[in-house]
Design a protein around this motif. Structure first.
Motif, PDB file in Angstrom:
ATOM      1  N   ASN A 149      14.492  14.328   6.688  1.00 58.39           N
ATOM      2  CA  ASN A 149      13.268  15.121   6.703  1.00 58.39           C
ATOM      3  C   ASN A 149      12.875  15.588   8.108  1.00 58.39           C
ATOM      4  O   ASN A 149      11.789  16.088   8.312  1.00 58.39           O
ATOM      5  CB  ASN A 149      12.104  14.416   5.999  1.00 58.39           C
ATOM      6  CG  ASN A 149      11.754  13.100   6.635  1.00 58.39           C
ATOM      7  OD1 ASN A 149      11.914  12.905   7.829  1.00 58.39           O
ATOM      8  ND2 ASN A 149      11.260  12.185   5.823  1.00 58.39           N
TER       9      ASN A 149
ATOM     10  N   PHE B 165       2.882  17.799  -3.769  1.00 52.15           N
ATOM     11  CA  PHE B 165       3.119  18.120  -2.366  1.00 52.15           C
ATOM     12  C   PHE B 165       4.226  17.293  -1.732  1.00 52.15           C
ATOM     13  O   PHE B 165       5.002  17.793  -0.935  1.00 52.15           O
ATOM     14  CB  PHE B 165       1.834  17.936  -1.559  1.00 52.15           C
ATOM     15  CG  PHE B 165       0.776  18.949  -1.846  1.00 52.15           C
ATOM     16  CD1 PHE B 165       0.951  20.274  -1.474  1.00 52.15           C
ATOM     17  CD2 PHE B 165      -0.393  18.586  -2.488  1.00 52.15           C
ATOM     18  CE1 PHE B 165      -0.043  21.223  -1.730  1.00 52.15           C
ATOM     19  CE2 PHE B 165      -1.387  19.524  -2.748  1.00 52.15           C
ATOM     20  CZ  PHE B 165      -1.217  20.845  -2.374  1.00 52.15           C
ATOM     21  N   ASN B 166       4.270  16.008  -2.072  1.00 51.00           N
ATOM     22  CA  ASN B 166       5.311  15.197  -1.430  1.00 51.00           C
ATOM     23  C   ASN B 166       5.794  14.074  -2.355  1.00 51.00           C
ATOM     24  O   ASN B 166       5.274  13.892  -3.460  1.00 51.00           O
ATOM     25  CB  ASN B 166       4.827  14.643  -0.081  1.00 51.00           C
ATOM     26  CG  ASN B 166       3.685  13.651  -0.217  1.00 51.00           C
ATOM     27  OD1 ASN B 166       3.314  13.258  -1.320  1.00 51.00           O
ATOM     28  ND2 ASN B 166       3.131  13.255   0.913  1.00 51.00           N
TER      29      ASN B 166
ATOM     30  N   THR C 241       5.698  10.781  -1.933  1.00 52.89           N
ATOM     31  CA  THR C 241       4.743   9.684  -2.111  1.00 52.89           C
ATOM     32  C   THR C 241       3.928   9.924  -3.376  1.00 52.89           C
ATOM     33  O   THR C 241       3.809   9.051  -4.238  1.00 52.89           O
ATOM     34  CB  THR C 241       3.771   9.610  -0.907  1.00 52.89           C
ATOM     35  OG1 THR C 241       4.506   9.564   0.303  1.00 52.89           O
ATOM     36  CG2 THR C 241       2.864   8.399  -1.010  1.00 52.89           C
ATOM     37  N   ALA C 242       3.369  11.097  -3.454  1.00 52.30           N
ATOM     38  CA  ALA C 242       2.499  11.430  -4.578  1.00 52.30           C
ATOM     39  C   ALA C 242       3.287  11.630  -5.869  1.00 52.30           C
ATOM     40  O   ALA C 242       2.895  11.150  -6.931  1.00 52.30           O
ATOM     41  CB  ALA C 242       1.698  12.679  -4.263  1.00 52.30           C
TER      42      ALA C 242
ATOM     43  N   GLU D 262       5.743   3.243   1.281  1.00 55.39           N
ATOM     44  CA  GLU D 262       4.699   4.136   0.778  1.00 55.39           C
ATOM     45  C   GLU D 262       3.305   3.577   1.012  1.00 55.39           C
ATOM     46  O   GLU D 262       2.338   4.047   0.415  1.00 55.39           O
ATOM     47  CB  GLU D 262       4.937   4.447  -0.712  1.00 55.39           C
ATOM     48  CG  GLU D 262       6.220   5.231  -1.014  1.00 55.39           C
ATOM     49  CD  GLU D 262       6.244   6.640  -0.403  1.00 55.39           C
ATOM     50  OE1 GLU D 262       5.448   6.921   0.505  1.00 55.39           O
ATOM     51  OE2 GLU D 262       7.089   7.439  -0.849  1.00 55.39           O
TER      52      GLU D 262
ATOM     53  N   THR E 186      11.867  18.431  -0.457  1.00 57.71           N
ATOM     54  CA  THR E 186      11.663  18.413   0.994  1.00 57.71           C
ATOM     55  C   THR E 186      12.953  18.130   1.745  1.00 57.71           C
ATOM     56  O   THR E 186      13.308  18.838   2.693  1.00 57.71           O
ATOM     57  CB  THR E 186      10.599  17.362   1.369  1.00 57.71           C
ATOM     58  OG1 THR E 186       9.466  17.540   0.521  1.00 57.71           O
ATOM     59  CG2 THR E 186      10.170  17.500   2.810  1.00 57.71           C
ATOM     60  N   LYS E 187      13.658  17.099   1.307  1.00 57.40           N
ATOM     61  CA  LYS E 187      14.886  16.732   2.029  1.00 57.40           C
ATOM     62  C   LYS E 187      16.029  17.694   1.726  1.00 57.40           C
ATOM     63  O   LYS E 187      17.082  17.630   2.336  1.00 57.40           O
ATOM     64  CB  LYS E 187      15.302  15.297   1.648  1.00 57.40           C
ATOM     65  CG  LYS E 187      14.273  14.248   2.103  1.00 57.40           C
ATOM     66  CD  LYS E 187      14.824  12.845   1.950  1.00 57.40           C
ATOM     67  CE  LYS E 187      13.928  11.823   2.624  1.00 57.40           C
ATOM     68  NZ  LYS E 187      12.825  11.374   1.772  1.00 57.40           N
TER      69      LYS E 187
ATOM     70  N   MET F 220      13.250  22.333   1.735  1.00 59.53           N
ATOM     71  CA  MET F 220      11.932  22.928   1.567  1.00 59.53           C
ATOM     72  C   MET F 220      10.958  22.407   2.628  1.00 59.53           C
ATOM     73  O   MET F 220      11.246  21.435   3.323  1.00 59.53           O
ATOM     74  CB  MET F 220      11.391  22.608   0.172  1.00 59.53           C
ATOM     75  CG  MET F 220      12.090  23.415  -0.922  1.00 59.53           C
ATOM     76  SD  MET F 220      11.533  22.940  -2.594  1.00 59.53           S
ATOM     77  CE  MET F 220       9.767  23.224  -2.462  1.00 59.53           C
ATOM     78  N   ALA F 221       9.792  23.069   2.727  1.00 56.56           N
ATOM     79  CA  ALA F 221       8.769  22.629   3.680  1.00 56.56           C
ATOM     80  C   ALA F 221       7.984  21.458   3.099  1.00 56.56           C
ATOM     81  O   ALA F 221       7.795  20.432   3.741  1.00 56.56           O
ATOM     82  CB  ALA F 221       7.819  23.788   3.970  1.00 56.56           C
ATOM     83  N   VAL F 222       7.498  21.640   1.910  1.00 60.64           N
ATOM     84  CA  VAL F 222       6.794  20.603   1.162  1.00 60.64           C
ATOM     85  C   VAL F 222       7.156  20.794  -0.296  1.00 60.64           C
ATOM     86  O   VAL F 222       7.611  21.856  -0.690  1.00 60.64           O
ATOM     87  CB  VAL F 222       5.250  20.728   1.260  1.00 60.64           C
ATOM     88  CG1 VAL F 222       4.752  20.428   2.650  1.00 60.64           C
ATOM     89  CG2 VAL F 222       4.779  22.097   0.795  1.00 60.64           C
TER      90      VAL F 222
ATOM     91  N   GLY G   4      -5.547  15.177  -6.041  1.00 61.43           N
ATOM     92  CA  GLY G   4      -5.390  16.023  -4.860  1.00 61.43           C
ATOM     93  C   GLY G   4      -4.000  16.590  -4.714  1.00 61.43           C
ATOM     94  O   GLY G   4      -3.531  16.848  -3.605  1.00 61.43           O
ATOM     95  N   GLN G   5      -3.316  16.783  -5.834  1.00 63.24           N
ATOM     96  CA  GLN G   5      -1.936  17.270  -5.787  1.00 63.24           C
ATOM     97  C   GLN G   5      -1.745  18.605  -6.504  1.00 63.24           C
ATOM     98  O   GLN G   5      -0.623  18.979  -6.830  1.00 63.24           O
ATOM     99  CB  GLN G   5      -0.979  16.210  -6.361  1.00 63.24           C
ATOM    100  CG  GLN G   5      -0.884  14.967  -5.478  1.00 63.24           C
ATOM    101  CD  GLN G   5      -0.173  15.199  -4.164  1.00 63.24           C
ATOM    102  OE1 GLN G   5       0.746  16.004  -4.091  1.00 63.24           O
ATOM    103  NE2 GLN G   5      -0.601  14.504  -3.110  1.00 63.24           N
ATOM    104  N   LEU G   6      -2.839  19.306  -6.756  1.00 62.38           N
ATOM    105  CA  LEU G   6      -2.713  20.640  -7.331  1.00 62.38           C
ATOM    106  C   LEU G   6      -2.946  21.652  -6.211  1.00 62.38           C
ATOM    107  O   LEU G   6      -4.057  21.770  -5.692  1.00 62.38           O
ATOM    108  CB  LEU G   6      -3.733  20.842  -8.460  1.00 62.38           C
ATOM    109  CG  LEU G   6      -3.684  22.219  -9.118  1.00 62.38           C
ATOM    110  CD1 LEU G   6      -2.350  22.461  -9.803  1.00 62.38           C
ATOM    111  CD2 LEU G   6      -4.837  22.380 -10.097  1.00 62.38           C
TER     112      LEU G   6
END
Lengths: 345, 345, 345, 345
Positions: free
Chosen positions: C12, C62-63, C65-66, C94, C206-207, C210-212, C235-237
């Motif tokens: 990353n 977004f990532n 973790t989420a 995490e 991401t890996k 992509m950016a996110v 908070g992931q939308l």
């Protein structure tokens, strides 16, 4: 020591009733298996199943805050919402417990008539928002008897549960004063709950003569999956469970629960009748359970307080709540009524 | 009815002791203000302050699951971690309650010696990871007496609290069997807690002769800010609080708590002594509190069970735990010892 | 500016690949509906359904973790537990996110072979405790490719999912490097997931260039109920969702995702081959994806660092991790290999 | 492809502005350290500190839902409450995110004037309940610019922060459109925030021309303790952080953020002016930022929709919201105004 004028402040100012006490004393013999794996817990559960005429799942929690919050959490996820009345105890007096136990479920308050939700008021809230930016309604909770001392008839409950089914909502009943509703309506517990479409009932023991302890009854057994784990994790599994369950045996056998509730209701009706003709006094809600809500003048409230009476006045300008309990003495009711008359004079 | 052979399964199989019962009976008079605003709760709190010789903040919760989890949650945030022993009750037997009440704090298990954490084992875990991808250690919790029946001396507690201060960790003590530790060490409660650097103690009442109820004592009063709200929201505020606090008055006045703990410890020591010379039996941990952990052969365990004895065997191959409680009868201890001897023969 | 020696620290550390960038540029035209109601999100979802040859439910977070934490939370309740490997990212890196999103689900670590769970190790943990005092296992999560650069064959995944079915466990796959596993095994994404019994996959973007942005694919669609609400609340939308979805279109069309993953794997294999004969160097795990884990002497590690190379050494004494990414340059691999040889000399 | 009539539906329908894009392109070179340990994140943070003329703590989150919810969670505990306006985004459009991130903090809605809280409305809610049965107010959140397109003057913010200090409340500012407020008031960011008593600001990037990403600025640095861990655990730490921070560098250097906000505000004022004399059209709120709220007849709304215009109508009977963004074209504003005139004719 005990101030008898406190008798009308709240029904949880009262003590343990003799039947519950006797059962606890009997249970307090020797060693018993812990965590509900004892004979008293089995007996109490069986009593509930007989009383409700159905094979429901029965759990015990320490208090109403937890019982209702755990039950609601089992009926929805954190991104769902719970429809309740504006005066619902879960909204106004639980310090955010339903939000805590559910990890964020929002309570949506609906209009009430005489403190009661209606199919229309539920529908209005349930359909107001249907987008992802607002928590999706999944549960309706109604309080029986209500916070203002009124009761839902079986027909009213059935109409609400019908609306719930249409809208894919689970139906929860906060029965902190369920016994008072049963006594008032003369209905069987079954008629007021699962036969009318209730999924889960929290049956209050504390206000009915116990020290601690509420029962949670799942009529919709699928919703009870792993509820025992939920109780344990949330700090609501008593190790010495027999002390929560035995009092229920005492209350349920020989119908002490119903007699006491009937007595409290009767005291409330008596109080209402005794002050009905006092000039300036008006009844705020019909007296259908054990609470009497009176509109009194501010000076009268002041005088009553000076004379030592305890009561709550959170209902609005001039409104005072007088609660009767399992052990309220008729003589006190008459004294109070006389003092109200004197205070308004 | 009651199976006397159950007496060694767990100290929470026992009932309510006479002193606690008498206080409850006395408290069960008339009406009392709810939610802890009553005289019994004030008296119990004062007893604790006298007993601990300090002006600590006192709260009451229904059980140990909640008391410990709420206390831990008040000492850290969800992205922090709690260092505990591998055998800590909060780790092994609370169904994730600490994680639930804290909204996700991770428990990190550290090595123990005789079931006890050491400054070194704490330091090892606390310093293992210091990056943002791992929850930051903020609390150490130690169990006094420990889950394997050993106790921390005041010096050991002080050494740990010194390490905690160096590492910016709060120190919590799970005292489900704190009374047994006091009785065993002959130390004052103050010496074993705040004088040795403990921030918060959960003092267990249930295993000490109560029906329900644990006390949470904040010696570090800053950490107690709004803890009453925390208890309320988490369903741990009893409306009829007097039934949680009055038994404490019964237990604390005249030192019943200490006598009963001493008795339980004595029974444990007696059991250990009586089987010390039985061939094939070995003691797994020193007997410093009310538990005896014996290595027995599998057939012997089987025989004991057949003869009706109840005990836990979660400790590993051949390990059996025998717990003594406030009401364990010496005669039963001798019977059990004789049966162990017979079973191993 | 950019330090090329960083190329092996983590995948990353790499940037956005040309295909993802071009799609973002194309998506950056004028106004588009927000919150995923745009054409790019529809196209990306369709690409996933084609690639996986099934009508799965597709969500974007977004990532990782989420993505992983939300997926796990949807597969269990707070009083349940998640079985993972000792080295699982959700356990070790995490910061307690799975516990936070689930409101307390405990992670239970199981033994691994070459960094991989087995039916036996899962069974061992799942059956260890079956009482209410311990969170009930409900989910298995496996990482494909694993944290130590190994991959599960379709047969291995199938054996695990069979065990899951027997034990009533849901199966989640953390696919932060899923593309590397596909490239390594030469299997279709379908073979490695739903055809082998996986319920939910978190597919890492991401890996992979992509950016996110990670994609969450529910093959078991019943488990996806209201998952969109879950993402929103957590908070992931993304409001401008097209910037999360368009890059996926760029990656998925024309198989850029697979080519890049294959390239990274090839670089890793090359590195392993180039140092295979260096005295004192040993491979810690088979190189099956884009990571190379080498046992090197401490002085050699020191020298490599002095020469500017960046790598992680969290694996144990002398173990160093070298990660290759979509843009790793072969020339750098050869330089690194030469420096390793030099450092060990 | 892109429907230009969508330009007034929401400012998050817009794309990435050239300055943000260019910075991302420049950042997309080679490898960079992950998780914010890169030069772009350092540069963006420094830009914020210069812009706000103070050494604040700066964090980056993916979106406004998370930024605001995490900030609020850091200002209170689960048993506390947050005072917000009835129209606050956190209350009406976050699907319970603040309750989720805080594990249950209740939002209490206060009366507003022109969509803005006042010292009086805050005081009213903060002092309504002071008992343990209701969550204790600990935070005020105000939205700058407000959800109805009005702005708080520095004096208004200062008056509110003064009230907060008196009542022991922390002050949070939801600045999803903070740039619009700055442009409208001609104040410096410092004057509108910490100089006026704001503890934490969430500065919105998405609506200001970025793809994703909001900045969280703690002026009260004590409140930022371990906030980086909070972000990580909650799935808000980007591994390739540079793609969240670089766009901020693009926006902040040379004041693009302010120019774009000013442009959007100007478009809104133009629209309001152009329809000011249309019979039957009335302005619902003063136009102080980039939103125009018009009362239009239902048939007119219908016609506008038929002609392809997109806008929201959640404000009440006949109310329509038209949002302008950084890239709104004046020609479109004039077209829309003409169509409104035509629709009302």
């Amino acid at each position: 020591m005990t101030d008898q004028t406190q008798q009308f402040a709240s029904d949880n100012y009262s003590g343990i009733c003799p039947e519950a006490w006797a059962a606890m004393a009997e249970a307090n013999q020797g060693h018993q298996r812990a965590y509900g794996d004892d004979q008293w817990t089995a007996r109490a559960s069986d009593h509930f199943r007989q009383l409700f005429e159905t094979d429901c799942e029965v759990f015990f929690a320490f208090n109403g805050t937890a019982a209702n919050s755990l039950a609601l959490a089992s009926l929805c996820q954190s991104y769902h919402s719970v429809i309740c009345s504006e005066t619902a105890h879960v909204e106004t007096d639980e310090c955010g417990a339903p939000e805590f136990f559910s990890n964020g479920s929002k309570l949506l308050t609906a209009r009430t008539e005489s403190g009661k939700l209606t199919p229309d008021s539920i529908r209005e809230i349930a359909l107001k928002r249907q987008d992802i930016h607002y928590p999706k309604p999944r549960v309706v909770t109604l309080t029986q008897a209500s916070e203002v001392g009124t009761v839902y008839s079986p027909e009213e409950v059935r109409a609400i549960s019908q609306t719930c089914k249409e809208l894919n909502l689970n139906l929860h009943m906060d029965g902190a004063r369920f016994s008072n509703a049963c006594a008032s309506l003369g209905c069987s517990p079954a008629e007021l709950t699962w036969k009318a479409g209730v999924d889960v009932l929290c049956f209050g023991g504390t206000k009915n003569g116990m020290a601690v302890g509420e029962a949670i009854l799942f009529f919709n057994k699928a919703l009870a999956e792993d509820f025992d784990y939920r109780c344990k994790q949330a700090g609501q599994l008593a190790s010495k469970m027999r002390y929560l369950s035995a009092p229920w045996v005492g209350l349920l056998q020989d119908d002490a629960w119903l007699r006491y509730a009937g007595h409290a209701n009767q005291c409330a009706r008596l109080l209402a009748e005794l002050v009905a003709d006092v000039p300036g006094v008006s009844l705020m809600f019909p007296v259908q359970a054990n609470g009497v809500f009176l509109q009194l003048s501010e000076p009268a409230l002041e005088r009553l307080r000076d004379w030592g009476w305890r009561f709550y006045t959170f209902i609005g300008a001039g409104g005072a709540r007088f609660m009767c309990s399992w052990d309220t003495e008729e003589a006190r009711v008459r004294e109070l009524a006389a003092d109200i008359r004197r205070a308004m004079a």
